[in-house]
Design a protein around this motif. Structure first.
Motif, PDB file in Angstrom:
ATOM      1  N   ILE A   7      28.927  35.167  30.169  1.00  0.00           N
ATOM      2  CA  ILE A   7      29.534  36.275  30.912  1.00  0.00           C
ATOM      3  C   ILE A   7      29.393  36.040  32.418  1.00  0.00           C
ATOM      4  N   ASN A   8      28.223  35.564  32.849  1.00  0.00           N
ATOM      5  CA  ASN A   8      28.047  35.253  34.271  1.00  0.00           C
ATOM      6  C   ASN A   8      29.048  34.206  34.738  1.00  0.00           C
ATOM      7  N   VAL A   9      29.248  33.170  33.919  1.00  0.00           N
ATOM      8  CA  VAL A   9      30.233  32.142  34.262  1.00  0.00           C
ATOM      9  C   VAL A   9      31.618  32.767  34.399  1.00  0.00           C
ATOM     10  N   SER A  10      31.974  33.626  33.457  1.00  0.00           N
ATOM     11  CA  SER A  10      33.284  34.281  33.498  1.00  0.00           C
ATOM     12  C   SER A  10      33.457  35.122  34.757  1.00  0.00           C
ATOM     13  N   MET A  11      32.431  35.880  35.118  1.00  0.00           N
ATOM     14  CA  MET A  11      32.547  36.759  36.277  1.00  0.00           C
ATOM     15  C   MET A  11      32.666  35.958  37.570  1.00  0.00           C
ATOM     16  N   VAL A  12      31.917  34.862  37.676  1.00  0.00           N
ATOM     17  CA  VAL A  12      32.002  34.057  38.897  1.00  0.00           C
ATOM     18  C   VAL A  12      33.355  33.355  38.976  1.00  0.00           C
ATOM     19  N   PHE A  55      24.129  45.759  35.003  1.00  0.00           N
ATOM     20  CA  PHE A  55      25.159  44.722  34.985  1.00  0.00           C
ATOM     21  C   PHE A  55      25.442  44.295  33.548  1.00  0.00           C
ATOM     22  N   ALA A  56      26.641  43.803  33.325  1.00  0.00           N
ATOM     23  CA  ALA A  56      26.923  43.071  32.086  1.00  0.00           C
ATOM     24  C   ALA A  56      26.275  41.705  32.220  1.00  0.00           C
ATOM     25  N   GLY A  57      25.461  41.311  31.230  1.00  0.00           N
ATOM     26  CA  GLY A  57      24.686  40.092  31.339  1.00  0.00           C
ATOM     27  C   GLY A  57      24.917  39.110  30.206  1.00  0.00           C
ATOM     28  N   LEU A  60      32.466  47.282  31.860  1.00  0.00           N
ATOM     29  CA  LEU A  60      32.038  46.690  33.129  1.00  0.00           C
ATOM     30  C   LEU A  60      32.805  45.413  33.438  1.00  0.00           C
ATOM     31  N   LEU A  61      33.077  44.613  32.407  1.00  0.00           N
ATOM     32  CA  LEU A  61      33.835  43.379  32.629  1.00  0.00           C
ATOM     33  C   LEU A  61      35.287  43.685  32.985  1.00  0.00           C
ATOM     34  N   ALA A  62      35.867  44.687  32.315  1.00  0.00           N
ATOM     35  CA  ALA A  62      37.239  45.082  32.636  1.00  0.00           C
ATOM     36  C   ALA A  62      37.325  45.566  34.079  1.00  0.00           C
ATOM     37  N   LYS A  63      36.286  46.273  34.535  1.00  0.00           N
ATOM     38  CA  LYS A  63      36.240  46.762  35.911  1.00  0.00           C
ATOM     39  C   LYS A  63      36.233  45.599  36.903  1.00  0.00           C
TER      40      LYS A  63
END
Length: 305
Positions: A40-45, A34-36, A70-73
């Motif tokens: 980054i976790n805040v952004s993904m959620v 995972f991207a960690g 991974l974030l772009a995905k």
């Protein structure tokens, strides 16, 4: 617009090994990457909840490129600063009879890199939200969070800080919109042990006296507490569910709170979203999705919270 900052992003390599032994070859039974990083976790959620945001920070080398891929995905917008020396870190979590972790160092961030970050932050506008989350690499000033808040002071930007000890207490004079210690971190600040929600409220108010506008305190399986700038106090028991992965639960609580507040402009709703989003991540192998969060909100029992 919402922006998050992760100063030391990582690739989190999680491996499962049955009965791990040192000194011999072990074979994995499962592995994930995972991207960690807390920001980054805040952004993904936030993205999972349907709220656009931009992830800022520093990346380097092939691992940095993979973090961005991974974030772009996941559909997360990024605007990272490329660091020339080193690579973005790889953090290894070994899950076996007991859990072990090895965390990488990260790249050599320079003064010029930091200057570029300030240039990006200078583009933020009034009422934007900026989330500062996680630790500071050793190569950067330990006063980084405070320096950023001082730099942005008076611009009407709502700054959220999720950090520990001095990183957190040093920013209080600059009146962060929200801080989110857990009860153990709150106790460390004041040199006491805190397990009771009433004590959480007592010490959260002390942080308000030092400048924090809103204080959200996570208590893992014991729930959470919110003390607001307009004098409201909220307590919640943790929603019921099976703990699968505690990594990212606190970051998810921050994301849920920001999402709930921006959607409703109401602290109670923000608190409910925060608690349910943090719990949804804890009950999942990955970070919370919107259906998982809404399922917990539908079960929210106001009489027991």
């Amino acid at each position: 617009m919402i922006y998050t900052v992760t100063f030391n992003p990582s690739l989190d390599y999680i491996v499962d090994v049955t009965d791990f032994k040192t000194g011999v070859v072990n074979r994995t039974t499962g592995e994930k990457i995972f991207a960690g990083g807390k920001g980054i976790n805040v952004s993904m959620v936030l993205k999972n909840l349907g709220m656009s945001n931009t992830s800022l920070g520093f990346t380097a080398g092939f691992t940095g490129n993979e973090i961005k891929r991974l974030l772009a995905k996941k559909g997360v917008d990024t605007d990272f600063i490329e660091v020339e020396d080193g690579i973005s870190r790889i953090n290894v979590k070994l899950r076996s009879n007991e859990e072990s972790e090895i965390n990488g160092q990260g790249p050599a961030i320079t003064e010029d890199n930091i200057k570029k970050l300030y240039e990006k932050l200078d583009c933020l506008k009034e009422s934007d939200v900026l989330v500062l989350a996680g630790s500071i690499p050793d190569v950067m000033p330990s006063s980084m969070y405070m320096d950023i808040m001082k730099h942005l002071e008076g611009r009407g930007i709502n700054i959220v800080v999720d950090a520990t000890r001095n990183l957190l207490t040093n920013v209080l004079p600059y009146k962060p919109f929200l801080i989110k210690p857990n009860n153990h971190e709150l106790g460390e600040i004041f040199g006491v042990e805190i397990t009771d929600k009433d004590d959480v409220i007592k010490y959260a108010k002390k942080l308000q006296e030092q400048g924090a506008r809103n204080v959200l305190v996570s208590m893992a399986g014991d729930g959470a507490v919110l003390v607001t700038e307009d004098g409201q106090e909220f307590k919640a028991n943790a929603p019921k569910g099976k703990l699968k992965n505690s990594v990212g639960a606190g970051d998810s609580m921050v994301a849920g709170f920001v999402y709930g507040y921006l959607k409703s402009n109401d602290y109670k709703q923000a608190f409910i979203y925060g608690v349910c989003t943090g719990s949804a991540s804890a009950f999942s192998e990955e970070l919370a999705t919107k259906p998982e969060v809404e399922a917990l909100i539908d079960k929210w029992d106001s009489a027991s919270n």
